[in-house]
Design an enzyme around this catalytic site. Structure first.
Site, PDB file in Angstrom:
ATOM      1  N   THR A 127       0.855  -1.190   0.000  1.00 19.77           N
ATOM      2  CA  THR A 127       0.000   0.000   0.000  1.00 19.77           C
ATOM      3  C   THR A 127       0.884   1.230   0.000  1.00 19.77           C
ATOM      4  O   THR A 127       1.552   1.528   0.999  1.00 19.77           O
ATOM      5  CB  THR A 127      -0.930   0.018   1.224  1.00 19.77           C
ATOM      6  OG1 THR A 127      -1.779  -1.128   1.174  1.00 19.77           O
ATOM      7  CG2 THR A 127      -1.797   1.275   1.228  1.00 19.77           C
ATOM      8  N   LYS A 157      -7.123   1.888  -2.778  1.00 23.75           N
ATOM      9  CA  LYS A 157      -6.766   1.317  -1.477  1.00 23.75           C
ATOM     10  C   LYS A 157      -6.735   2.397  -0.404  1.00 23.75           C
ATOM     11  O   LYS A 157      -7.188   2.177   0.726  1.00 23.75           O
ATOM     12  CB  LYS A 157      -5.409   0.609  -1.577  1.00 23.75           C
ATOM     13  CG  LYS A 157      -4.889   0.046  -0.255  1.00 23.75           C
ATOM     14  CD  LYS A 157      -5.808  -1.018   0.320  1.00 23.75           C
ATOM     15  CE  LYS A 157      -5.467  -1.371   1.753  1.00 23.75           C
ATOM     16  NZ  LYS A 157      -4.164  -1.972   1.947  1.00 23.75           N
ATOM     17  N   LYS A 171      -0.158   5.511   8.626  1.00 22.99           N
ATOM     18  CA  LYS A 171       0.530   5.836   7.368  1.00 22.99           C
ATOM     19  C   LYS A 171      -0.476   5.965   6.224  1.00 22.99           C
ATOM     20  O   LYS A 171      -0.413   6.896   5.419  1.00 22.99           O
ATOM     21  CB  LYS A 171       1.574   4.748   7.070  1.00 22.99           C
ATOM     22  CG  LYS A 171       2.295   4.863   5.734  1.00 22.99           C
ATOM     23  CD  LYS A 171       1.706   3.945   4.660  1.00 22.99           C
ATOM     24  CE  LYS A 171       1.807   2.479   5.002  1.00 22.99           C
ATOM     25  NZ  LYS A 171       1.276   1.612   3.917  1.00 22.99           N
TER      26      LYS A 171
END
Length: 283
Positions: A87, A162, A230
């Site tokens: 990701t 995502k 994150k």
């Protein structure tokens, strides 16, 4: 995808995903998580394998595995494919794509929706974008690792999708945490709240799975909180790029940052419950 597949990154997700490939007859040449003791270099894995899959922790790790000394680029050439399932932000994905294709290789970004249990069960949702031919060749491996694969077009679209999904997930978990705390402080039974939620229009697998463990203060990491934070940060940056106001996501990100400052970063992302419940502990 053929028999010989390289796999870079054996963290919580990568280990489960590569084990599924091996169980289903793929010959899988593996590399320990970037930054840990390395079994072989990424370059050596790419040299041996027609296709290499990467599942790394963040944009920095994904970039390093490709560009650093003994990295993927050193052995990338025509006829080889690289599938990055990490990701990352769309810029990182685009830079990796440009580098791979400049060497004659094919690139596919394919981040996944799902955490430890879906990875172990081969029930991930795979959000792919990039080279359509490589996507079609990767489908046998994707079918082993996931329950559904989607091809979203040009490189960057998988990364963006995502981040949007994880931004919504992180925001929902914060609202859920506030609800659990409000019920408790109001003298209500939190298990009864879970039962009521599961019967209504906002019933969902995340509340059903995380609720009981949050009540028990059990935060075994299916998806580490530091990685969720994150993803919130990267989603907010995507919002900045597109001038989208995201006050709910911004507030959720602050809660995840607070949790990290409380030393909860390596626990499951549901441990944000502790930061919402005891905000004074963050100082």
């Amino acid at each position: 995808m053929g028999e010989e597949v390289g796999f870079l990154g054996l963290g919580i997700m990568g280990k489960a995903m590569s084990m599924n490939l091996i169980r289903h007859g793929f010959k899988c040449d593996e590399l320990v998580e970037h930054g840990a003791s390395v079994a072989e270099t990424p370059a050596a894995v790419v040299k041996k394998c027609k296709y290499t899959i990467a599942m790394l922790s963040d944009p920095s790790a994904a970039h390093s595995v490709v560009f650093d000394k003994d990295g993927v680029l050193e052995q990338m050439c025509s006829g080889k494919g690289y599938v990055d399932m990490s990701t990352v932000d769309s810029d990182t994905s685009s830079k990796i794509s440009e580098a791979i294709t400049s060497k004659g290789g094919c690139f596919l970004e394919a981040p996944v929706s799902g955490s430890k249990k879906p990875a172990e069960d081969g029930q991930l949702v795979i959000l792919a974008a990039g080279e359509k031919k490589l996507y079609e060749e990767a489908l046998p491996a994707f079918d082993v690792m996931g329950k559904k694969s989607l091809f979203l077009g040009q490189v960057g679209n998988g990364a963006k999708m995502k981040l949007v999904v994880n931004m919504i997930m992180g925001s929902m978990l914060n609202a859920f945490s506030e609800g659990l705390i409000l019920a408790d402080k109001s003298g209500l039974n939190t298990q009864t709240l879970l039962d009521v939620l599961d019967l209504g229009g906002i019933a969902n697998p995340m509340f059903k799975m995380k609720g009981p463990t949050m009540i028990q203060k059990s935060y075994s990491p299916a998806f580490p909180l530091k990685h969720q934070q994150k993803d919130m940060r990267l989603a907010l940056a995507l919002g900045d790029e597109n001038a989208v106001s995201m006050p709910v996501a911004a507030a959720a990100n602050e809660a995840f940052k607070k949790a990290r400052s409380m030393g909860l970063g390596d626990l499951d992302f549901s441990a944000v419950y502790e930061a919402v419940k005891f905000p004074q502990n963050s100082s």
